[in-house]
Design a protein around this motif. Structure first.
Motif, short mmCIF file in Angstrom:
data_model
loop_
_atom_site.label_atom_id
_atom_site.label_comp_id
_atom_site.label_asym_id
_atom_site.label_seq_id
_atom_site.Cartn_x
_atom_site.Cartn_y
_atom_site.Cartn_z
N TRP A 105 -4.43 -5.53 -4.08
CA TRP A 105 -5.73 -5.24 -3.48
C TRP A 105 -6.77 -6.21 -4.02
O TRP A 105 -6.80 -6.53 -5.21
CB TRP A 105 -6.14 -3.81 -3.79
N PHE B 148 -5.85 -7.78 1.01
CA PHE B 148 -4.80 -7.94 0.03
C PHE B 148 -4.46 -9.43 -0.03
O PHE B 148 -4.23 -10.06 1.01
CB PHE B 148 -3.56 -7.12 0.41
N GLN C 26 -9.68 -3.20 4.13
CA GLN C 26 -9.24 -3.68 2.82
C GLN C 26 -8.53 -5.03 2.96
O GLN C 26 -7.85 -5.30 3.94
CB GLN C 26 -8.26 -2.68 2.18
N THR D 227 -12.73 -4.28 -0.68
CA THR D 227 -12.96 -3.19 0.25
C THR D 227 -14.31 -3.37 0.92
O THR D 227 -15.30 -3.64 0.26
CB THR D 227 -12.92 -1.82 -0.46
N GLY E 14 0.80 -1.21 0.00
CA GLY E 14 0.00 0.00 0.00
C GLY E 14 0.84 1.27 0.00
O GLY E 14 2.06 1.24 0.10
N TYR F 193 0.19 -9.62 -2.83
CA TYR F 193 -0.44 -8.61 -1.98
C TYR F 193 -1.11 -7.50 -2.79
O TYR F 193 -1.11 -6.34 -2.39
CB TYR F 193 0.57 -8.02 -0.98
N ASP G 177 -8.29 0.41 7.59
CA ASP G 177 -7.85 1.65 6.95
C ASP G 177 -8.63 2.79 7.59
O ASP G 177 -9.62 3.29 7.05
CB ASP G 177 -8.12 1.53 5.45
N ASN H 246 -8.60 2.31 -3.94
CA ASN H 246 -8.40 0.94 -3.49
C ASN H 246 -6.92 0.59 -3.50
O ASN H 246 -6.20 0.90 -4.44
CB ASN H 246 -9.15 -0.02 -4.42
N GLY H 247 -6.46 -0.01 -2.43
CA GLY H 247 -5.06 -0.36 -2.29
C GLY H 247 -4.22 0.69 -1.61
O GLY H 247 -3.04 0.47 -1.36
#
Length: 200
Positions: free
Chosen positions: A182, A174, A172, A185, A138, A180, A165, A144-145
């Motif tokens: 994304w 991963f 989120q 969500t 991240g 890893y 988050d 996203n991510g």
């Protein structure tokens, strides 16, 4: 109180007794506002964490992670003073330890840390008496991510990483299988579990 307190409930599950208190020094100073903790289940050994079992502590105010062997709480090592993908840890809060994931094996653990003020997750691999930096997940942002002040992290049975988050009001996921990337969500206007997308 800037310390870790260990409790045991082997005498009375409804009234556990304080077993020990420690304020480990790591590499110089005592704990400062520790906020996160994880425990691995590695085979006891004599050469530090990775040969644990070990207690992993997010030592937030000192911008580091401290690892202490559970059978020798005075024997601790600290991570965080180095540079991880360009930056040292800044206000680490959450921490998770797992054997499932890329780089983890029967003799090592993957340690994930929410590096809150750097808006990322930092991964370490612990084994053979030491812990080394592996990768980051991240970056700062709203898509996203990306993260805004992540505070909590856990892993599931597949090794996937789930992150609270916080300032983006969402969780989120991963996936370890995709390096890893994304995947999902929850909240924050993203994909929801059941009907509502409101987290605060």
């Amino acid at each position: 109180n800037n310390r870790v307190v260990q409790w045991k409930n082997n005498t009375s599950p409804t009234a556990p007794a304080e077993n020990t208190t420690f304020n480990a020094s790591g590499t110089g100073t005592s704990f400062s506002y520790p906020t996160g903790i994880a425990i691995d289940a590695s085979t006891p050994g004599t050469s530090g964490c990775g040969n644990g079992p070990c207690v992993w502590i997010a030592d937030t105010g000192n911008n580091r992670v401290v690892a202490c062997q559970t059978n020798s709480l005075a024997s601790c090592v600290a991570l965080g003073t180095g540079s991880y993908n360009g930056s040292a840890l800044a206000v680490p809060t959450g921490i998770a330890a797992t054997k499932v994931g890329t780089g983890c094996a029967s003799t090592s653990y993957c340690i994930y840390v929410t590096d809150s003020f750097n808006n990322r997750i930092v991964k370490f691999i612990a084994g053979s008496g030491s812990a080394t930096y592996s990768t980051t997940i991240g970056s700062a942002g709203y898509g996203n991510g990306s993260f805004e002040s992540p505070t909590g992290v856990v892993t599931d049975s597949s090794g996937n990483v789930w992150v609270a988050d916080s300032m983006n009001n969402r969780v989120q996921e991963f996936t370890v299988a995709s390096g890893y990337a994304w995947a999902l969500t929850i909240g924050g206007g993203g994909v929801c579990v059941s009907g509502t997308c409101t987290l605060n």
